[in-house]
Design a protein around this motif. Sequence first.
Motif: not given
Length: 379
Positions: A146-156, A195-202, A345-349
């Motif tokens: 499973f993954a959330l879309s979080l890279a670049g602007p996508h976490a926001l 996010f607890a169920h995501c592979d952190p690399a995604t 970036a703030l949300i992702r971090e």
Amino acid sequence: MTDYRGLTWDHPRGTVALNTAAGRFSREAHGDTLAWDGQPLEGFESHPIGDLCARYDLVVLDHPHLGDALAADALRPLDDLFPGDVLDEWRASAVGASAASYTARGRLWAAPLDAATQVSACHRESVPEPPRTWDEALRTARRVPFALSLAGPHALLTFFSLCQGLGEAARTTGDGPLVSRATGVAALEMMRDAFAHCDPATARLNPIALLELLARGSLAYCPFVYGYVNYAAAPGNPVRFADVPRLTPGGPLGSTLGGTGLAVSRRAEVSDALKRHIAWLMSADAQRRFLPRHEGQPARREAWTDPEVDGSGGGFYSGTLATTEAAWVRPRHPGYTEFQTSASALIRESLEAGRAAAAAYDELEKAHRAAVRSTADVL
């Protein structure tokens, strides 16, 4: 004779149809030529639009760039180039808010070329039935990759979609908080739980990379990711797209509009041949036939509701139409795209560090207040 240059984003959805059409234009425009360059998705999302418009005649852009583009006086309004009835027809035919997102000061600044929003995506064999509710989505996340879309602007952008799904759209101007504390904290808590169920690399993979993983079967489900018909239309249709899960019973389909608009820069000396070419790209024939046959993702509702287009696209259009029609238009004030990157970036971090949702909300709102104080809303 004029040699026109355009800039699009470097993915088959953004290049194949435009390059093929440009070749025909260059053969038939009696001396005018058109060539397209491509930039990576990350550049499309964040590169300063004024710089691009200084170097290109045509620019494929994202609607949040509009504020910066108008502040820089970088674009030509399309009513300077096309009759009002033509623009009215484009507006009326566009799916969802695709045309409205490029409208400001009562004028259309980009032609709605391509429509997209955050939808859900799953690997057909691993997740035969896409989750329809958030509870179902979390249960699915516990049993498959499973993954959330979080890279670049996508976490926001995922945060915005969750807020919309909770019944509150984020503000599009600087008047007040980005979103109420109750809704913002709730959305961030939902992201933390998922996010607890995501592979952190995604967390560092853009939507294209996530969809590549889905196509290979090493990822099985993403509840909010920008839809690409290319993956549903691929041989064997490994990826299925569907409406986003509803967060509450009977609640809205929360999603954040994407897609692309075709804009004309101030530097362009637009010939009649180029006007005809742009008008053809926006026509029902091109949007229903030419774009889908050349890896494009049209913006006209006739294409989205055409059974032949939907069938060749693996059910992408019928599966996501309701979410696309309901999708929310992001802020478009000057400086917004820079805020979009830093806030994401703030949300992702905060997710990676395991910070409490309330603390993350406070940081996000502080960043929002700083951003709106530094700019004026020109729309």
